[in-house]
Design an enzyme around this catalytic site. Structure first.
Site, PDB file in Angstrom:
ATOM      1  N   CYS A  39      67.003  -4.271   3.584  1.00  0.00           N
ATOM      2  CA  CYS A  39      67.718  -5.537   3.723  1.00  0.00           C
ATOM      3  C   CYS A  39      67.220  -6.201   5.008  1.00  0.00           C
ATOM      4  O   CYS A  39      67.181  -5.556   6.065  1.00  0.00           O
ATOM      5  CB  CYS A  39      69.222  -5.288   3.801  1.00  0.00           C
TER       6      CYS A  39
ATOM      7  N   ASP B 221      67.390  -0.698   0.303  1.00  0.00           N
ATOM      8  CA  ASP B 221      67.686  -1.218  -1.030  1.00  0.00           C
ATOM      9  C   ASP B 221      66.803  -0.471  -2.016  1.00  0.00           C
ATOM     10  O   ASP B 221      65.660  -0.126  -1.705  1.00  0.00           O
ATOM     11  CB  ASP B 221      67.386  -2.718  -1.109  1.00  0.00           C
TER      12      ASP B 221
END
Length: 153
Positions: free
Chosen positions: A51, A58
């Site tokens: 992120c 992620d």
């Protein structure tokens, strides 16, 4: 007589993971069937990035389908390119579309599509889809085979 692979710098070599997607090199090899309409599928079930705001990891499953023209993407260079996102901060949409556009630039396929199936962060899964245009007529195009996120079902 050469195989058209003499220019490859990563396949068959010990190759470090690129520091970033910008530093990654996507390599291609000649398509042995340039006049044939067919589909190539790459699936990356454990794609990771960061992120850009929180630095938290992620995770996604990527499915990349393309109909090659004159070149094929060399798979080790693709693996290294995708791995270069591991420490790269970008939103899901940016990662997914950037990957597709780099592939198009590298191998100039007749057609390409990508499905980025991102695992939930904050309780919301994000799926990102992009393609270069309508699929060529007559191309066998199987479903990407990734079920929608169901949580606890």
């Amino acid at each position: 007589m050469g195989t058209g692979t003499e220019h490859l710098t990563q396949l068959g070599q010990s190759t470090a993971l690129p520091a970033s997607p910008d530093k990654a090199v996507l390599e291609t090899v000649p398509n042995p069937h340039p006049g044939t309409l067919y589909l190539v599928r790459f699936t990356a079930p454990e794609f990771t990035s960061l992120c850009p705001i929180t630095g938290q990891p992620d995770f996604a499953q990527l499915v990349i389908d393309y109909a090659p023209e004159g070149s094929l993407v060399e798979s080790k260079s693709l693996k290294l390119f995708l791995g270069s996102f591991r420490n790269h901060g970008a939103f899901h949409e940016d990662c997914t579309i950037a990957i597709a556009k780099r592939l198009v630039a590298a191998c100039a396929p007749k057609w390409l599509r990508i499905g980025g199936y991102w695992y939930p962060r904050g309780g919301i899964p994000i799926d990102v889809f992009w393609q270069t245009g309508p699929a060529p007529e007559g191309l066998w195009l199987p479903d990407q085979g990734v079920a929608g996120y169901r949580g606890r079902g």
